[in-house]
Design an enzyme around this catalytic site. Sequence first.
Site, PDB file in Angstrom:
ATOM      1  N   ARG A 168       0.827  -1.211   0.000  1.00  0.00           N
ATOM      2  CA  ARG A 168       0.000   0.000   0.000  1.00  0.00           C
ATOM      3  C   ARG A 168       0.866   1.268   0.000  1.00  0.00           C
ATOM      4  O   ARG A 168       0.533   2.266   0.639  1.00  0.00           O
ATOM      5  CB  ARG A 168      -0.952  -0.002   1.204  1.00  0.00           C
ATOM      6  N   SER A 221     -11.587  -0.906   2.351  1.00  0.00           N
ATOM      7  CA  SER A 221     -10.850  -1.434   3.512  1.00  0.00           C
ATOM      8  C   SER A 221     -10.266  -0.270   4.295  1.00  0.00           C
ATOM      9  O   SER A 221      -9.480   0.511   3.758  1.00  0.00           O
ATOM     10  CB  SER A 221      -9.731  -2.372   3.051  1.00  0.00           C
ATOM     11  N   GLU A 295      -5.518   2.297   6.214  1.00  0.00           N
ATOM     12  CA  GLU A 295      -5.226   2.267   4.783  1.00  0.00           C
ATOM     13  C   GLU A 295      -5.847   3.491   4.121  1.00  0.00           C
ATOM     14  O   GLU A 295      -5.289   4.063   3.182  1.00  0.00           O
ATOM     15  CB  GLU A 295      -5.793   0.990   4.154  1.00  0.00           C
TER      16      GLU A 295
END
Length: 303
Positions: A168, A221, A295
């Site tokens: 990420r 998410s 995230e």
Amino acid sequence: MYKFDYKNIEIKGNIPIASLSSLKVGGKALFFTEVFNLEQLKTAFSFARERALRTFFLGDGTNILFSDRFFPFFLIKNSIKGIKKLSEEKVEVFSGTSLGEFLDFLEKEELKGYEELSGIPGSVGGAVYGNAGAFGRETKDYIEKVISITKEGEIIEREKSELRFAYRWSLYKEKKEFIYKIIFKLPKGEKSEISKKRKEIIEYRKKRLPENPPKVKSAGSFFKNILLPDGKKIAVGAILEKIGAKNIRVGDAAVSQKHANFLINTGKANASDFIKLSSLLKQKVKEEGYEIEEEVIIVDNLF
């Protein structure tokens, strides 16, 4: 809110920004514009330089949480879209193109590799920025190079090896450059197999995950999976399930009943509700012996 023309672009001032994110929360921005081509982007940069404005780039707004504050920045929404095939295996994609449109194009051209990303909302540029991924596949996997543009108008072309991709993460989280277009190189595949796999992934997501925006006000998410020192990951959703996260809410900010790593706006939640809910969940997970981080990009301390 007010608006005015600056050369070939429309600029809005004192604009509410909640409608620009999939969570539908957030305060106001000093200035906003939407760009559809390179010339308009250059004009927007010119406007920012003249007024010494900080700039913030926005794609589809599906992985972001704006706080409730007023932001003294120039928000530039990226709507530069388009896909072009350069060779049998190479594809050029403008960053504002939706990920779904890109995957449809790959399926049509019988190019395989990104089927696992099917059903993920957002733009291609956003996927590159955060190295989006699912089911073991990451956006970085078939990137050959990325072309970006600085606020000063400099065009920079980087090979994949220069982009420092990680879980990420990409170089652009530090550089703050505008991701303009991406060159991908993918292997050929059988259209029937690509189509079958994409359908399987989408069906799985429908059963296990909340529906995509705008049907559900969610940012996807919310927390990153837990990355262990040996490189293995622990699904944060399982930990959140264990601590009873699905029963936790702050105001209208709640944990989805379908998946504990999705936070949703069930009505008129504000950003503070989500920030408080996030902090509460992080603390409860810490009591289980794990540290987790968002995230979702929280736009608050950045400015």
